[in-house]
Write an enzyme that holds these catalytic residues in place. Structure first.
Site, mmCIF file in Angstrom:
data_model
loop_
_atom_site.group_PDB
_atom_site.id
_atom_site.type_symbol
_atom_site.label_atom_id
_atom_site.label_comp_id
_atom_site.label_asym_id
_atom_site.label_seq_id
_atom_site.Cartn_x
_atom_site.Cartn_y
_atom_site.Cartn_z
ATOM 1 N N GLY A 169 0.858 -1.374 -0.009
ATOM 2 C CA GLY A 169 0.043 -0.051 0.076
ATOM 3 C C GLY A 169 0.787 1.156 0.118
ATOM 4 O O GLY A 169 1.879 1.199 -0.796
ATOM 5 N N GLY A 170 0.561 2.048 0.923
ATOM 6 C CA GLY A 170 1.293 3.460 0.976
ATOM 7 C C GLY A 170 2.722 3.229 1.087
ATOM 8 O O GLY A 170 3.645 4.156 0.706
ATOM 9 N N GLY A 404 21.962 3.382 -34.115
ATOM 10 C CA GLY A 404 21.523 4.392 -33.345
ATOM 11 C C GLY A 404 22.127 4.129 -31.807
ATOM 12 O O GLY A 404 22.473 4.954 -31.096
ATOM 13 N N ALA A 405 22.492 2.687 -31.690
ATOM 14 C CA ALA A 405 22.947 2.501 -30.398
ATOM 15 C C ALA A 405 24.184 2.966 -30.260
ATOM 16 O O ALA A 405 24.863 3.190 -29.362
ATOM 17 C CB ALA A 405 23.062 1.008 -30.157
HETATM 18 C C1 HXC Z 1 -2.533 -1.449 12.074
HETATM 19 C C2 HXC Z 1 -1.561 -3.476 11.568
HETATM 20 C C3 HXC Z 1 -1.435 -3.349 10.341
HETATM 21 C C4 HXC Z 1 -2.040 -1.821 9.929
HETATM 22 C C5 HXC Z 1 -0.630 -4.919 10.583
HETATM 23 N N1 HXC Z 1 -1.248 -4.642 11.653
HETATM 24 N N2 HXC Z 1 -1.031 -4.154 9.671
HETATM 25 N N3 HXC Z 1 -2.190 -2.385 12.523
HETATM 26 N N4 HXC Z 1 -2.529 -1.035 10.562
HETATM 27 N N5 HXC Z 1 -1.917 -1.723 8.630
HETATM 28 C C6 HXC Z 1 -0.774 -5.330 13.147
HETATM 29 C C7 HXC Z 1 -1.692 -6.635 13.051
HETATM 30 O O1 HXC Z 1 -2.910 -6.317 13.611
HETATM 31 C C8 HXC Z 1 -1.055 -7.356 14.194
HETATM 32 O O2 HXC Z 1 -1.129 -6.945 15.519
HETATM 33 C C9 HXC Z 1 0.347 -6.914 13.760
HETATM 34 O O3 HXC Z 1 0.346 -5.771 13.075
HETATM 35 C C10 HXC Z 1 1.054 -7.915 13.077
HETATM 36 O O4 HXC Z 1 0.293 -8.312 11.898
HETATM 37 P P1 HXC Z 1 0.022 -9.727 11.452
HETATM 38 O O5 HXC Z 1 -1.283 -9.679 10.521
HETATM 39 O O6 HXC Z 1 -0.259 -10.586 12.566
HETATM 40 O O7 HXC Z 1 1.065 -10.192 10.860
HETATM 41 P P2 HXC Z 1 1.378 -11.161 9.422
HETATM 42 O O8 HXC Z 1 0.448 -12.272 9.367
HETATM 43 O O9 HXC Z 1 2.828 -11.230 9.291
HETATM 44 O O10 HXC Z 1 0.837 -10.334 8.293
HETATM 45 C C11 HXC Z 1 1.391 -9.037 7.909
HETATM 46 C C12 HXC Z 1 0.544 -8.269 6.851
HETATM 47 C C13 HXC Z 1 -0.858 -8.149 7.332
HETATM 48 C C14 HXC Z 1 0.396 -9.000 5.488
HETATM 49 C C15 HXC Z 1 1.298 -6.921 6.641
HETATM 50 O O11 HXC Z 1 -0.647 -7.514 8.855
HETATM 51 C C16 HXC Z 1 -1.722 -7.282 6.501
HETATM 52 O O12 HXC Z 1 -2.248 -7.575 5.679
HETATM 53 N N6 HXC Z 1 -1.947 -5.818 6.947
HETATM 54 C C17 HXC Z 1 -2.729 -5.003 6.605
HETATM 55 C C18 HXC Z 1 -2.111 -4.364 5.291
HETATM 56 C C19 HXC Z 1 -2.987 -3.173 4.464
HETATM 57 O O13 HXC Z 1 -4.067 -3.416 4.052
HETATM 58 N N7 HXC Z 1 -2.513 -2.332 5.063
HETATM 59 C C20 HXC Z 1 -3.251 -0.869 4.510
HETATM 60 C C21 HXC Z 1 -2.666 -0.680 2.974
HETATM 61 S S1 HXC Z 1 -3.794 0.721 2.397
HETATM 62 P P3 HXC Z 1 -1.172 -7.624 16.757
HETATM 63 O O14 HXC Z 1 -1.403 -6.826 17.785
HETATM 64 O O15 HXC Z 1 -2.125 -9.024 16.597
HETATM 65 O O16 HXC Z 1 0.363 -7.890 16.730
HETATM 66 C C22 HXC Z 1 -2.411 1.753 2.333
HETATM 67 C C23 HXC Z 1 -2.829 3.105 1.807
HETATM 68 C C24 HXC Z 1 -1.955 4.315 1.969
HETATM 69 O O17 HXC Z 1 -1.446 1.844 2.930
HETATM 70 C C25 HXC Z 1 -1.822 4.998 0.476
HETATM 71 C C26 HXC Z 1 -1.105 6.229 0.673
HETATM 72 C C27 HXC Z 1 -0.630 6.525 -0.790
#
Ligand code: HXC
Length: 510
Positions: A169-170, A404-405
């Site tokens: 994502g971001g 050209g290269a």
């Molecule tokens: C808050 C988050 C988080 C997030 C993970 N965590 N991502 N908390 N915001 N974006 C937290 C989880 O709740 C968890 O907390 C801990 O981090 C570890 O995550 P897990 O899921 O247990 O780890 P894992 O299985 O290794 O998976 C990692 C992951 C997954 C693939 C990154 O966490 C995931 O899919 N996260 C969300 C990704 C996402 O969609 N992000 C937003 C993208 S949109 P605990 O307390 O249980 O340890 C974006 C838009 C911005 O970024 C655009 C700007 C231009």
């Protein structure tokens, strides 16, 4: 008083623990180091000075007011690499998955600004789940603040990103705006949207690795400039890269003592380029034999292998090397090779690093795939990059320089400062066979006549002397003396001064 001091220590210890021991153990179990362990390896021992250790997020939604962890998921500050200052941030996956809150973003922006102000490289270590989902728009604003700083710093300080876990994502666009992205194999992946979203939107089923692992970005997409086996190797190699780079565009590239004789002759080079122009050879052998101590840091070694780019030193001074690779696709220029080399040339030019170009190129890649993909625009990027570059430019044509290269590859016509050729060089509009098949089409049915025409064309053009007669080549040099001649050329160019016409900015073909 003692109590106050102990309170500081207590707070520091809490910050250093990040998301707690269980999450640190989980991080280790995945083969990953923690944010702080990584900084310890990246920076000179004991040199890290931390900023904003006590910063916390300001969110009150979804129960976040009860979950505050000092540092808020990113460790920031500065330290040194072999004595030179670098600014750093390292995402802490143990704290809310390293996700980005408004406060977390402000910490990164602070080191970004400080790095630019001080003229020191910025290195970001990524291991995070993107925007802090509980924070919403503050998180989006924070990303944009970071992107802006990345853009403003581009060409001012070297910016390096290392992807050491999830980067989604971001999180992907800050690395994309930096100069170099490195990934760790098997534990890191980068994508704009993950496999779940991909399945929903396009019905495609794909794994994290196949969507955005190092095997994708370092070899197929070219998004990453390299991949390493583990955290330790990645960080060690970043230290090595930093040694080649100036700290900012205000500095000349680092000069260090060389223990390699600048006069060193390499007799084996006299037979490196096979007489048959269709027989390949490894251009990296030439690079390793002429640079100081055979030390070459290659950029994107597994992507667009038909062009080799990387940093080396001559006489102790950093130089960017660009070389066609006859071993891959005969060294042809295609879309990927043009993009790879253009970006590298522009980096070197932005940071005052002289360019050495080694030419053995049969031309641009023909075909619908290339034309539909925009070869014209992409090829023009490399042409543009060489044309605008004002750093010292030394060129050596080892064998083919066709069409050209020939023009593109740092020719005299694009302000090459010193252009050499080996006696084996062939500088022509195209290869002899293709040439006679066009200009003597009437004789196409008579193979003997055509062979005679080919021999005639070869004798006339397949050598460096026609170009040398016109001054397009400054000298035809002995292969064994290549290192000595390049060292001398680069020494003579140290005082080069050249400026392009004033402009707000250019409009290179993107
Ligand atoms: C808050 C988050 C988080 C997030 C993970 N965590 N991502 N908390 N915001 N974006 C937290 C989880 O709740 C968890 O907390 C801990 O981090 C570890 O995550 P897990 O899921 O247990 O780890 P894992 O299985 O290794 O998976 C990692 C992951 C997954 C693939 C990154 O966490 C995931 O899919 N996260 C969300 C990704 C996402 O969609 N992000 C937003 C993208 S949109 P605990 O307390 O249980 O340890 C974006 C838009 C911005 O970024 C655009 C700007 C231009």
């Amino acid at each position: 008083m003692q109590e106050i001091l102990e309170e500081l220590e207590r707070r520091r210890a809490a910050a250093r623990l990040g998301g707690g021991e269980a999450r640190i153990a989980a991080q280790h179990a995945k083969g990953k180091l923690t944010a702080r362990e990584r900084l310890d390896l990246l920076l000179d021992e004991g040199s890290f000075e931390e900023f904003d250790m006590f910063v916390e997020h300001r969110s009150h939604d979804f129960g976040m007011q009860d979950q505050k962890i000092p540092g808020d998921g990113v460790v920031t500050g500065w330290g040194t690499i072999n004595g030179r200052v670098v600014y750093v941030f390292s995402k802490d996956f143990t704290v809310f998955g390293g996700s980005l809150s408004g406060a977390h973003a402000q910490k990164i922006v602070k080191v970004q600004r400080q790095a630019r102000k001080m003229g020191a490289p910025l290195i970001g270590l990524f291991d995070a789940g993107g925007a802090r989902i509980q924070e919403g728009v503050d998180s989006l604003a924070g990303y944009a603040d970071i992107f802006l700083e990345n853009s403003l710093s581009s060409g001012v300080i070297p910016q390096i990103s290392v992807i050491m876990g999830p980067c989604a994502g971001g999180d992907v666009y800050s690395p994309a705006l930096t100069d170099f992205i490195f990934m760790v194999r098997d534990t890191s992946y980068m994508y704009v949207t993950g496999p779940d979203v991909v399945r929903t939107v396009t019905n495609e089923t794909v794994t994290h690795e196949d969507l955005g692992g190092a095997s994708v970005h370092a070899a197929k997409s070219g998004v990453a400039e390299g991949a390493f086996d583990n955290d330790l190797e990645a960080l060690t190699q970043v230290r090595r890269l930093v040694d080649f780079l100036p700290s900012s565009n205000r500095e000349k590239p680092p000069q260090r003592e060389s223990f390699d004789d600048p006069e060193r002759a390499e007799p084996s080079l006299d037979t490196l380029a096979p007489v048959n122009a269709n027989t390949p050879y490894d251009i990296k052998e030439l690079i390793l034999k002429i640079v100081d101590e055979a030390d070459f840091f290659e950029i994107s070694p597994d992507w667009a292998k038909n062009i080799v780019c990387g940093f080396a030193r001559f006489d102790g001074q950093s130089v960017g090397v660009v070389a066609n690779q006859p071993l891959a696709l005969a060294g042809v220029l295609d879309i990927d090779a043009s993009r790879k080399a253009a970006r590298f040339v522009r980096f070197c030019d932005a940071f005052n690093i002289p360019l050495l170009t080694l030419v053995d190129v049969p031309g641009f890649m023909p075909g619908t795939k290339q034309e539909y993909g925009g070869l014209i625009k992409h090829g023009a990027k490399l042409l543009y990059a060489y044309a605008e570059a004002t750093v010292p430019k030394v060129t050596l044509i080892t064998r083919k320089a066709y069409g050209g290269a020939y023009d593109v590859m740092s020719s005299k016509h694009l302000r090459g400062d010193i252009n050499y050729a080996w006696p084996t060089a062939e500088i022509a509009v195209m290869g002899p066979k293709g040439a006679v098949e066009i200009i003597f089409r009437a004789e196409a049915k008579d193979p003997e006549a055509l062979a005679a025409r080919e021999a005639e064309y070869k004798a006339r053009f397949a050598n460096p002397f026609v170009a040398a007669q016109r001054g397009y080549i400054d000298d035809v040099i002995m292969p064994h003396g290549t290192r000595r001649r390049i060292v001398r050329a680069l020494r003579s160019l140290k005082g080069k001064q050249m400026a392009n016409p004033w402009k707000k900015h250019d409009n290179l073909p993107l």
